[in-house]
Design a protein around this motif. Structure first.
Motif, PDB file in Angstrom:
ATOM      1  N   THR A   1      57.571 -33.012 -22.901  1.00  0.00           N
ATOM      2  CA  THR A   1      56.182 -33.219 -23.302  1.00  0.00           C
ATOM      3  C   THR A   1      55.261 -32.149 -22.728  1.00  0.00           C
ATOM      4  OG1 THR A   1      55.621 -34.555 -21.367  1.00  0.00           O
ATOM      5  CG2 THR A   1      56.577 -35.721 -23.283  1.00  0.00           C
TER       6      THR A   1
ATOM      7  N   CYS B   1      62.977 -31.582 -33.060  1.00  0.00           N
ATOM      8  CA  CYS B   1      64.215 -31.813 -32.314  1.00  0.00           C
ATOM      9  C   CYS B   1      64.809 -30.468 -31.933  1.00  0.00           C
ATOM     10  CB  CYS B   1      65.215 -32.601 -33.156  1.00  0.00           C
ATOM     11  SG  CYS B   1      64.656 -34.265 -33.565  1.00  0.00           S
TER      12      CYS B   1
ATOM     13  N   ALA C   1      55.140 -33.169 -28.073  1.00  0.00           N
ATOM     14  CA  ALA C   1      56.459 -33.355 -27.467  1.00  0.00           C
ATOM     15  C   ALA C   1      57.568 -32.841 -28.376  1.00  0.00           C
ATOM     16  CB  ALA C   1      56.689 -34.835 -27.173  1.00  0.00           C
TER      17      ALA C   1
ATOM     18  N   LEU D   1      69.837 -38.382 -29.016  1.00  0.00           N
ATOM     19  CA  LEU D   1      68.705 -38.184 -28.131  1.00  0.00           C
ATOM     20  C   LEU D   1      69.176 -38.111 -26.683  1.00  0.00           C
ATOM     21  CD1 LEU D   1      65.601 -38.004 -27.867  1.00  0.00           C
ATOM     22  CD2 LEU D   1      65.603 -40.499 -27.624  1.00  0.00           C
TER      23      LEU D   1
ATOM     24  N   ILE E   1      63.267 -36.087 -23.627  1.00  0.00           N
ATOM     25  CA  ILE E   1      62.017 -35.698 -24.273  1.00  0.00           C
ATOM     26  C   ILE E   1      61.319 -34.695 -23.368  1.00  0.00           C
ATOM     27  CG2 ILE E   1      60.729 -37.637 -23.271  1.00  0.00           C
ATOM     28  CD1 ILE E   1      59.131 -37.713 -25.949  1.00  0.00           C
TER      29      ILE E   1
ATOM     30  N   LEU F   1      61.748 -33.756 -29.029  1.00  0.00           N
ATOM     31  CA  LEU F   1      62.906 -34.589 -28.722  1.00  0.00           C
ATOM     32  C   LEU F   1      64.068 -33.666 -28.438  1.00  0.00           C
ATOM     33  CD1 LEU F   1      62.611 -37.388 -31.440  1.00  0.00           C
ATOM     34  CD2 LEU F   1      61.691 -37.339 -29.104  1.00  0.00           C
TER      35      LEU F   1
END
Length: 124
Positions: free
Chosen positions: A76, A40, A61, A71, A74, A63
């Motif tokens: 990636t 994160c 990925a 959240l 994302i 977050l």
């Protein structure tokens, strides 16, 4: 190319029993996959830092969370390829907020695995 060149451990023998889907696929939850603890990072973090963390953790990925820890998006490997490298952006000066996928759909560890497979096939 010879007939057997394409054979590998992923090739099917053609046996219908081998190709059948285990009933567990319909009953097990996403939690049985044992997902890793996610990385994160805040929206203001730079792409370079995210890529380094992804490499260190061997994850595909990150977050992206807001100041309250909720959240927000994302980021990636595909975002790195298409939204950063593909656009010629400087990863050292590009914040995740500029290249992340915002407001991603999420699944719970309690969701059925079969639902997650179906979920991934939906457009969007």
């Amino acid at each position: 190319m010879h007939e057997h060149d394409a054979d590998d451990e992923y090739s099917s023998s053609g046996d219908p029993e081998e190709r059948s889907i285990s009933p567990a696929v319909f009953n097990d939850t996403v939690g049985v996959l044992g997902p890793s603890e996610p990385i994160c990072m805040r929206e203001a973090a730079m792409v370079t830092e995210a890529a380094q963390r992804m490499l260190q953790a061997r994850q595909a990925a990150v977050l992206v969370v807001d100041a309250a820890g909720r959240l927000a998006g994302i980021f990636t490997e595909r975002d790195l390829l298409t939204r950063v490298v593909g656009r010629g952006l400087d990863p050292k000066g590009t914040p995740l907020s500029a290249v992340m996928t915002p407001d991603p759909e999420v699944l719970s560890l309690r969701d059925r695995f079969a639902y997650s497979v179906h979920f991934r096939t939906l457009p969007g």
